[in-house]
Write a protein that holds these residues in place. Structure first.
Motif, PDB file in Angstrom:
ATOM      1  N   LEU A  94      96.737  -0.036 -68.243  1.00  0.00           N
ATOM      2  CA  LEU A  94      97.107   1.205 -67.553  1.00  0.00           C
ATOM      3  C   LEU A  94      98.604   1.406 -67.376  1.00  0.00           C
ATOM      4  CD1 LEU A  94      94.341   0.952 -64.796  1.00  0.00           C
ATOM      5  CD2 LEU A  94      94.301   2.430 -66.827  1.00  0.00           C
ATOM      6  N   LYS A  95      99.384   0.326 -67.441  1.00  0.00           N
ATOM      7  CA  LYS A  95     100.839   0.395 -67.244  1.00  0.00           C
ATOM      8  C   LYS A  95     101.218   1.196 -65.986  1.00  0.00           C
ATOM      9  CE  LYS A  95     101.637  -1.422 -71.422  1.00  0.00           C
ATOM     10  NZ  LYS A  95     100.895  -2.653 -71.541  1.00  0.00           N
ATOM     11  N   PRO A  96     100.719   0.767 -64.806  1.00  0.00           N
ATOM     12  CA  PRO A  96     101.053   1.493 -63.575  1.00  0.00           C
ATOM     13  C   PRO A  96     102.517   1.281 -63.186  1.00  0.00           C
ATOM     14  CG  PRO A  96      99.926  -0.535 -63.041  1.00  0.00           C
ATOM     15  CD  PRO A  96      99.905  -0.417 -64.543  1.00  0.00           C
ATOM     16  N   ASP A  97     103.029   2.197 -62.354  1.00  0.00           N
ATOM     17  CA  ASP A  97     104.404   2.064 -61.853  1.00  0.00           C
ATOM     18  C   ASP A  97     104.474   1.000 -60.759  1.00  0.00           C
ATOM     19  OD1 ASP A  97     105.327   4.277 -63.445  1.00  0.00           O
ATOM     20  OD2 ASP A  97     104.325   5.590 -61.994  1.00  0.00           O
ATOM     21  N   ILE A  98     103.401   0.891 -59.963  1.00  0.00           N
ATOM     22  CA  ILE A  98     103.359  -0.005 -58.810  1.00  0.00           C
ATOM     23  C   ILE A  98     101.992  -0.688 -58.766  1.00  0.00           C
ATOM     24  CG2 ILE A  98     103.445  -0.143 -56.267  1.00  0.00           C
ATOM     25  CD1 ILE A  98     105.093   2.475 -56.336  1.00  0.00           C
ATOM     26  N   VAL A  99     101.980  -1.956 -58.339  1.00  0.00           N
ATOM     27  CA  VAL A  99     100.730  -2.674 -58.105  1.00  0.00           C
ATOM     28  C   VAL A  99     100.727  -3.151 -56.656  1.00  0.00           C
ATOM     29  CG1 VAL A  99      99.294  -4.658 -58.753  1.00  0.00           C
ATOM     30  CG2 VAL A  99     100.690  -3.519 -60.503  1.00  0.00           C
ATOM     31  N   THR A 100      99.633  -2.880 -55.925  1.00  0.00           N
ATOM     32  CA  THR A 100      99.450  -3.510 -54.617  1.00  0.00           C
ATOM     33  C   THR A 100      98.508  -4.678 -54.856  1.00  0.00           C
ATOM     34  OG1 THR A 100      97.544  -2.159 -53.927  1.00  0.00           O
ATOM     35  CG2 THR A 100      99.755  -1.320 -53.395  1.00  0.00           C
ATOM     36  N   MET A 101      98.880  -5.854 -54.366  1.00  0.00           N
ATOM     37  CA  MET A 101      98.170  -7.082 -54.724  1.00  0.00           C
ATOM     38  C   MET A 101      97.799  -7.889 -53.483  1.00  0.00           C
ATOM     39  SD  MET A 101      97.322  -8.943 -57.486  1.00  0.00           S
ATOM     40  CE  MET A 101      98.443  -8.440 -58.804  1.00  0.00           C
ATOM     41  N   ASP A 102      96.499  -8.071 -53.280  1.00  0.00           N
ATOM     42  CA  ASP A 102      96.016  -8.979 -52.235  1.00  0.00           C
ATOM     43  C   ASP A 102      96.310 -10.404 -52.706  1.00  0.00           C
ATOM     44  OD1 ASP A 102      94.737  -9.950 -49.973  1.00  0.00           O
ATOM     45  OD2 ASP A 102      92.727  -9.693 -50.793  1.00  0.00           O
ATOM     46  N   ASN A 131     109.885  -6.250 -65.275  1.00  0.00           N
ATOM     47  CA  ASN A 131     110.347  -5.172 -64.399  1.00  0.00           C
ATOM     48  C   ASN A 131     109.231  -4.576 -63.544  1.00  0.00           C
ATOM     49  OD1 ASN A 131     113.073  -5.221 -65.333  1.00  0.00           O
ATOM     50  ND2 ASN A 131     112.382  -4.191 -67.192  1.00  0.00           N
ATOM     51  N   SER A 132     108.042  -5.159 -63.605  1.00  0.00           N
ATOM     52  CA  SER A 132     106.913  -4.614 -62.844  1.00  0.00           C
ATOM     53  C   SER A 132     107.217  -4.632 -61.347  1.00  0.00           C
ATOM     54  CB  SER A 132     105.643  -5.411 -63.138  1.00  0.00           C
ATOM     55  OG  SER A 132     105.831  -6.776 -62.823  1.00  0.00           O
ATOM     56  N   LYS A 133     106.676  -3.614 -60.661  1.00  0.00           N
ATOM     57  CA  LYS A 133     106.885  -3.486 -59.216  1.00  0.00           C
ATOM     58  C   LYS A 133     105.582  -3.826 -58.515  1.00  0.00           C
ATOM     59  CE  LYS A 133     110.464   0.011 -59.636  1.00  0.00           C
ATOM     60  NZ  LYS A 133     110.413   0.781 -60.867  1.00  0.00           N
ATOM     61  N   ILE A 134     105.561  -4.997 -57.892  1.00  0.00           N
ATOM     62  CA  ILE A 134     104.352  -5.486 -57.228  1.00  0.00           C
ATOM     63  C   ILE A 134     104.645  -5.710 -55.751  1.00  0.00           C
ATOM     64  CG2 ILE A 134     102.613  -7.318 -57.183  1.00  0.00           C
ATOM     65  CD1 ILE A 134     103.407  -7.849 -60.163  1.00  0.00           C
ATOM     66  N   VAL A 135     103.773  -5.155 -54.910  1.00  0.00           N
ATOM     67  CA  VAL A 135     103.880  -5.344 -53.463  1.00  0.00           C
ATOM     68  C   VAL A 135     102.642  -6.109 -53.026  1.00  0.00           C
ATOM     69  CG1 VAL A 135     103.935  -4.199 -51.211  1.00  0.00           C
ATOM     70  CG2 VAL A 135     105.225  -3.240 -53.124  1.00  0.00           C
ATOM     71  N   MET A 136     102.861  -7.244 -52.384  1.00  0.00           N
ATOM     72  CA  MET A 136     101.765  -8.055 -51.886  1.00  0.00           C
ATOM     73  C   MET A 136     101.257  -7.468 -50.573  1.00  0.00           C
ATOM     74  SD  MET A 136     102.028 -10.088 -54.410  1.00  0.00           S
ATOM     75  CE  MET A 136     100.818 -11.381 -54.125  1.00  0.00           C
ATOM     76  N   ILE A 137      99.935  -7.344 -50.455  1.00  0.00           N
ATOM     77  CA  ILE A 137      99.324  -6.875 -49.209  1.00  0.00           C
ATOM     78  C   ILE A 137      98.263  -7.894 -48.842  1.00  0.00           C
ATOM     79  CG2 ILE A 137      97.987  -5.068 -48.081  1.00  0.00           C
ATOM     80  CD1 ILE A 137      99.235  -3.030 -49.905  1.00  0.00           C
ATOM     81  N   SER A 138      98.474  -8.589 -47.725  1.00  0.00           N
ATOM     82  CA  SER A 138      97.542  -9.655 -47.378  1.00  0.00           C
ATOM     83  C   SER A 138      97.527  -9.944 -45.892  1.00  0.00           C
ATOM     84  CB  SER A 138      97.919 -10.938 -48.127  1.00  0.00           C
ATOM     85  OG  SER A 138      97.021 -11.966 -47.816  1.00  0.00           O
ATOM     86  N   LYS A 186     110.026   3.388 -51.556  1.00  0.00           N
ATOM     87  CA  LYS A 186     111.344   2.801 -51.845  1.00  0.00           C
ATOM     88  C   LYS A 186     111.430   2.268 -53.272  1.00  0.00           C
ATOM     89  CE  LYS A 186     112.522   1.358 -47.162  1.00  0.00           C
ATOM     90  NZ  LYS A 186     112.638   0.202 -46.269  1.00  0.00           N
ATOM     91  N   LEU A 187     110.270   1.973 -53.884  1.00  0.00           N
ATOM     92  CA  LEU A 187     110.263   1.427 -55.230  1.00  0.00           C
ATOM     93  C   LEU A 187     110.546   2.553 -56.189  1.00  0.00           C
ATOM     94  CD1 LEU A 187     107.132  -0.853 -54.930  1.00  0.00           C
ATOM     95  CD2 LEU A 187     109.480  -1.498 -54.598  1.00  0.00           C
TER      96      LEU A 187
END
Length: 117
Positions: free
Chosen positions: A45-53, A74-81, A116-117
């Motif tokens: 899918l080549k997303p702009d942002i990934v939210t990752m548990d 360059n991937s933008k990953i935000v951890m959510i846990s 912000k990303l």
């Protein structure tokens, strides 16, 4: 419009995040219930942002973060846990995560962090 992939093993959490993000102008392009699926869908899918548990079956969020960074540094990953322990935050950031959101989270903080990303 930012395209987002949501990775979390809890279906209700994916639904909450999806509704929250779409209401605020993000496009949710995919969902994953474990880290292995997240890596596969990221590649497709080549997303702009990934939210990752972090805590997920088959492949956890830290391992998925490593694999995605190999595919796209360059991937933008935000951890959510819910596991907000300092060691996980430090490891995720050292591996390239762009942010860390602790559950339970507030909608405005999630939107602010992703914007912000």
């Amino acid at each position: 419009m930012n395209r987002v992939l949501i990775a979390d093993d809890a279906a209700f959490m994916r639904m909450i995040l999806k509704n929250m993000l779409e209401k605020n102008g993000f496009q949710v392009v995919g969902e994953a219930d474990n880290g292995a699926v997240a890596v596969k869908k990221f590649n497709e899918l080549k997303p702009d942002i990934v939210t990752m548990d972090i805590t997920m079956p088959e492949m956890d969020g830290i391992q998925a973060l490593k694999e995605i960074k190999k595919l796209d540094s360059n991937s933008k990953i935000v951890m959510i846990s819910a596991m907000g322990q300092e060691s996980y935050v430090r490891e995720a950031v050292m591996l390239g995560a762009k942010g860390f959101i602790v559950k339970p989270f507030k909608e405005d903080y999630v939107i602010q962090t992703l914007s912000k990303l």
